[in-house]
Design an enzyme around this catalytic site. Structure first.
Site, short mmCIF file in Angstrom:
data_model
loop_
_atom_site.label_atom_id
_atom_site.label_comp_id
_atom_site.label_asym_id
_atom_site.label_seq_id
_atom_site.Cartn_x
_atom_site.Cartn_y
_atom_site.Cartn_z
N GLU A 180 30.89 23.77 59.05
CA GLU A 180 30.53 22.51 58.37
C GLU A 180 31.35 21.35 58.93
O GLU A 180 30.84 20.25 59.12
CB GLU A 180 30.75 22.65 56.86
CG GLU A 180 29.77 23.64 56.23
CD GLU A 180 30.06 23.88 54.76
OE1 GLU A 180 31.17 24.35 54.45
OE2 GLU A 180 29.18 23.58 53.94
N ALA A 185 36.81 27.50 54.64
CA ALA A 185 37.70 27.11 53.54
C ALA A 185 38.68 28.25 53.30
O ALA A 185 38.37 29.42 53.56
CB ALA A 185 36.88 26.85 52.28
N GLU A 202 29.00 32.07 53.48
CA GLU A 202 29.42 31.88 52.08
C GLU A 202 28.67 32.79 51.12
O GLU A 202 29.24 33.28 50.14
CB GLU A 202 29.21 30.41 51.67
CG GLU A 202 30.24 29.45 52.23
CD GLU A 202 29.91 28.91 53.61
OE1 GLU A 202 29.03 29.50 54.30
OE2 GLU A 202 30.52 27.89 54.01
N GLY A 237 33.16 26.66 56.11
CA GLY A 237 33.67 25.30 56.21
C GLY A 237 34.04 24.91 57.62
O GLY A 237 33.99 23.73 57.97
C1 3H9 Z 1 33.84 28.31 52.70
O1 3H9 Z 1 34.06 27.98 53.83
C2 3H9 Z 1 33.40 27.39 51.63
C3 3H9 Z 1 32.89 26.09 52.17
O2 3H9 Z 1 31.53 26.18 52.50
C4 3H9 Z 1 33.00 24.99 51.15
C5 3H9 Z 1 34.32 24.63 50.66
C6 3H9 Z 1 34.35 23.44 49.77
N1 3H9 Z 1 40.41 32.16 53.86
O3 3H9 Z 1 38.92 39.64 58.68
P1 3H9 Z 1 40.26 39.69 59.31
C7 3H9 Z 1 42.32 36.25 56.29
S1 3H9 Z 1 34.10 29.91 52.17
C8 3H9 Z 1 41.56 32.81 53.66
O4 3H9 Z 1 41.04 40.95 59.21
P2 3H9 Z 1 39.06 39.41 61.91
C9 3H9 Z 1 42.04 37.68 55.89
O5 3H9 Z 1 42.15 37.87 54.50
C10 3H9 Z 1 34.73 30.73 53.56
N2 3H9 Z 1 41.93 33.90 54.38
O6 3H9 Z 1 40.22 39.23 60.85
C11 3H9 Z 1 43.09 38.42 56.68
O7 3H9 Z 1 44.31 38.26 55.99
P3 3H9 Z 1 45.42 39.38 56.05
C12 3H9 Z 1 33.68 31.10 54.52
C13 3H9 Z 1 41.07 34.33 55.30
O8 3H9 Z 1 39.59 38.87 63.17
C14 3H9 Z 1 43.18 37.63 57.96
O9 3H9 Z 1 42.64 36.34 57.66
N3 3H9 Z 1 34.23 31.91 55.56
C15 3H9 Z 1 39.86 33.72 55.54
O10 3H9 Z 1 38.51 40.79 61.85
C16 3H9 Z 1 42.43 38.22 59.12
O11 3H9 Z 1 41.09 38.49 58.68
C17 3H9 Z 1 34.16 33.24 55.53
O12 3H9 Z 1 33.60 33.83 54.64
C18 3H9 Z 1 39.52 32.58 54.78
N4 3H9 Z 1 38.37 31.91 54.95
O13 3H9 Z 1 37.88 38.46 61.40
C19 3H9 Z 1 34.83 33.94 56.68
N5 3H9 Z 1 39.20 34.40 56.52
O14 3H9 Z 1 45.90 39.41 57.47
C20 3H9 Z 1 35.57 35.14 56.19
C21 3H9 Z 1 40.02 35.39 56.89
O15 3H9 Z 1 46.44 38.91 55.08
N6 3H9 Z 1 36.36 35.74 57.25
N7 3H9 Z 1 41.15 35.37 56.15
O16 3H9 Z 1 44.75 40.64 55.62
C22 3H9 Z 1 35.85 36.56 58.16
O17 3H9 Z 1 34.67 36.84 58.20
C23 3H9 Z 1 36.82 37.15 59.14
O18 3H9 Z 1 38.09 37.11 58.56
C24 3H9 Z 1 36.87 36.46 60.52
C25 3H9 Z 1 38.05 37.07 61.33
C26 3H9 Z 1 35.57 36.70 61.25
C27 3H9 Z 1 37.13 34.97 60.36
#
Ligand code: 3H9
Length: 696
Positions: A105, A61, A125, A102
């Site tokens: 999911e 998400a 999450e 998400g």
């Molecule tokens: C969810 O899914 C809820 C659902 O269950 C239910 C919904 C109803 N959203 O980490 P990086 C941005 S909750 C928005 O440096 P990497 C991040 O801020 C979500 N932005 O890259 C950054 O922005 P900026 C569950 C996001 O390659 C840029 O992307 N998911 C999101 O080292 C690059 O990020 C998580 O908790 C997001 N979801 O790692 C995953 N994710 O360039 C959280 C990233 O402006 N994310 N951004 O600074 C991560 O763990 C890592 O970002 C990921 C990539 C492994 C994906």
């Protein structure tokens, strides 16, 4: 367009295309539904592949949408997954890389899943203080079983796709070209008549589900102390086990909506974005060229120098370690080896890896051996005269373009830079002890530090897994400048009526890892004494309580002398309240006519935390830190500030700056009130109804 739609000989391919990580924001969600419908309506299409462009299938998400109207606007992720799952034509999720939250999911709503090896699969999450809110707690247990799924949901940790090859999650883990394999798979299943399999129809089989759920509950009790989400994850899985898919799903949604509003989730999301924001420096563009760092040198093989060296060798970067005397060098090397041996003993490092790391270390007594280094970090005695000698020597031997870094925690980086003819290459890299463990790295930007040096150091920090925060030059930089005010308040409260154990307990109950007096006993009370003596000289106008000096005059330097603010027993690190110290404090109050009164725990917490906030505000006003979240990251990663409160500046926002201002003004009007000179920005922001991190 956040979603691309193409057709390939009877197969529709829906590609999420919402950089950087294909977050499932409103337009992406709408694009998926449109794509599925378009495919349904096209008689030539027999199957649908759902995949992601760029570096992720989907990172989940869009967290930036949380608590905004877009988050709940249709199609919600729940609706999207329903549409995917309800598609008459089979949907195949093709996962080439990250499928998280998400994103996973969504894939679980598809009829089939194929993946490339190396894809990171997670429901993370819980790390954001929430639970999977689009069926993850219901479908993952049905896909991979109760135990494996609970482990993933409660830890949030990623698992590589190949490790899940036989778990029931994937129909295939594909070695070759995933896109080709997905089309072939789609054609195969597209030829079958439906209905196609749905994860929601699988059974959760476990010989003793109730027992395992209880076990999971007990296991998370410790991590869940300050966070409601881990227990809620278990509740939601249990609801599905006991009451079936639909009731479980409804309960999960209810929990998600409640958790996303909690201050704990807000704090964790603040830390997630704060960490990423810290790596961005307002006037240093993202495309600033960086210098290559393939060889590092560290000067000083003491505790700090050794710890700093370990960071680089852990990341595979060779380090030349310089000392002035052979014994000191031998001692330093032995300590590094001992540290690695302890990690091997814990089973966290293979014995052969230990040798590989030690082999990356080249000890030397000669400055000439630093000629090849791309970065030289100095960790010698904290005195300007000593730094002068080191930097003058470095200026002679270092190759042009080498970055010269000082690990100073208090000295003026501009003065250090001026010892060289290349101040643009000089920067502060302030590691925290133990340097191989602590996440925080304060990067101190001197007047002359060039932008590419900063960009290089920030990139390198990521490689050695540090949270790097840029600080301007001032006494103590961000972290120590603020902690000084906190310690001042702690000492004033002793003379006004509190005792060390009461203060420590109150702030530990608030969530700090350790109160100021236990911390001081651990670090050594003589260190603070030396700093205060310098302060008395440099700032004779600044008022300090002398109660800590009296403790030091008694020779009670802390754990290392078996006595400090507390008593210690041999072979036992526990701190026992000390009758002698408590009496000394009482005497001190009498001698100074301070008078003693009962101090409430609420006052203790306010005075300690708001002293941090007040100094933090001044640090922002002066531009020493460029944003409030940088200060929070310093405190979360270097000073044991409770994560569930999000750092001092976010905490102040949560309390409300109006209330912070009133409290500070109240304390300023009381005994020792001269220590409270309120930062103008607190009052200004409060008057506008704003916070440090918020606009309203
Ligand atoms: C969810 O899914 C809820 C659902 O269950 C239910 C919904 C109803 N959203 O980490 P990086 C941005 S909750 C928005 O440096 P990497 C991040 O801020 C979500 N932005 O890259 C950054 O922005 P900026 C569950 C996001 O390659 C840029 O992307 N998911 C999101 O080292 C690059 O990020 C998580 O908790 C997001 N979801 O790692 C995953 N994710 O360039 C959280 C990233 O402006 N994310 N951004 O600074 C991560 O763990 C890592 O970002 C990921 C990539 C492994 C994906």
């Amino acid at each position: 367009m956040a979603v691309d739609y193409t057709t390939h000989d009877g197969v529709a391919v829906i590609t999420l295309n919402n950089p950087p990580v294909n977050g499932l924001g409103l337009s992406t969600r709408a694009g998926i539904v449109d794509g599925i419908e378009r495919a349904q309506n096209d008689p030539a299409i027999k199957a649908i592949v759902l995949t992601g462009a760029g570096k992720a299938f989907s990172g989940g998400a869009d967290i930036t949408e949380f608590n905004t109207p877009k988050a709940t606007q249709e199609p919600t992720l729940g609706t999207v997954i329903k549409v995917v799952e309800g598609s008459a034509k089979p949907v195949i999720a093709a996962i080439h890389s990250v499928a998280m939250g998400g994103g996973l999911e969504l894939a679980l709503g598809a009829h089939y899943r194929i993946a490339a090896p190396g894809a990171q699969i997670a429901l993370p999450e819980v790390k954001l203080g929430i639970l999977p809110g689009a069926g993850g707690t219901q479908r993952l247990p049905r896909a991979i079983g109760l135990e494996a799924s609970l482990n993933m949901i409660v830890s949030g940790a990623p698992v590589l796709s190949e490790k899940l090859a036989d778990s029931g999650l994937f129909d295939e883990v594909v070695q070759g070209d995933l896109a080709e394999a997905a089309l072939a798979f789609a054609r195969k299943v597209g030829a079958k008549t439906g209905p196609h399999p749905r994860v929601r129809d699988r059974k959760i089989e476990h010989p003793n589900a109730a027992g395992f759920i209880q076990f999971a509950r007990n296991s998370v009790a410790a991590i869940a102390k300050n966070f409601p989400a881990p227990q809620k994850c278990i509740d939601a899985v249990e609801a599905g086990v006991q009451n079936g898919f639909d009731k479980g799903l409804a309960f999960e949604r209810e929990c998600f909506m409640a958790l996303v509003q909690t201050p704990e989730s807000h704090a964790l999301r603040h830390a997630f974005f704060g960490e990423r924001a810290a790596s961005k420096i307002p006037d240093v563009p993202a495309d600033t060229p960086v210098r290559e760092i393939s060889k590092v040198a560290v000067i000083g093989a003491g505790t700090m120098g050794g710890g700093i060296a370990m960071n680089f060798i852990n990341a595979g970067i060779p380090v030349t370690l310089l000392e002035t005397k052979q014994e000191a060098l031998d001692r330093g090397l032995a300590t590094i080896r001992k540290n690695y041996e302890a990690t091997v003993k814990k089973g966290k490092l293979k014995p052969e890896a230990l040798e590989q790391r030690m082999a990356l270390l080249t000890p030397t007594l000669s400055y000439d051996d630093l000629k090849q280094a791309d970065l030289i970090v100095e960790a010698v005695f904290e005195e300007l005269g000593v730094k002068e000698q080191v930097f003058k020597r470095l200026d002679e031997v270092a190759k042009p373009g080498a970055i010269l870094a000082s690990n100073t925690s208090t000295l003026d980086v501009d003065k250090i830079a001026a010892f060289t003819k290349r101040p643009q290459d000089v920067v502060g890299m302030h590691f925290f002890s133990p340097a191989n463990v602590m996440k925080l790295l304060e990067v101190v930007r001197g007047k002359a530090t060039s932008k590419d040096v900063l960009a290089t150091v920030m990139k390198l920090a990521k490689k050695i897994r540090k949270t790097a925060v840029v600080s301007g030059v001032c006494d103590g930089f961000i972290g120590n400048r603020m902690i000084e005010q906190y310690i001042r308040q702690a000492l004033f409260m002793l003379e006004e009526g509190a005792l060390p154990a009461q203060i420590d307990k109150a702030i530990e109950k608030f969530g700090f890892a350790m109160g100021p007096f236990r911390m001081s006993d651990l670090a050594g009370n003589d260190i603070g004494w030396a700093i205060r003596k310098r302060r008395y000289q440099e700032h004779p106008d600044m008022h300090y309580s002398k109660v800590a000096d009296r403790l030091c005059e008694m020779g009670r330097f802390g754990q290392k002398t078996g006595a400090g603010w507390y008593d210690y027993k041999a072979g036992d690190r526990a701190a026992y309240p000390s009758k002698v110290v408590d009496e000394m404090i009482g005497e001190f109050s009498k001698d100074t006519n301070a008078g003693r009164r009962k101090i409430s725990d609420e006052e203790i917490v306010e005075r300690l935390v708001f002293s941090l906030v007040n100094e933090g505000a001044k640090i922002l006003e002066e531009g020493i830190a460029s944003k409030a979240s940088d200060i929070d990251m310093v405190y979360l990663t270097g000073y044991g500030f409770p994560l569930h409160r999000g750092g001092p500046m976010l905490y102040a926002d949560t309390v409300g700056l109006y209330n912070v201002e009133r409290a500070i003004r109240r304390y300023a009007s009381r005994a020792n009130g001269d220590a409270w000179k309120i930062a103008p920005s607190i009052a200004e922001l409060a008057a506008k109804g704003r916070g440090f991190n918020t606009n309203g």
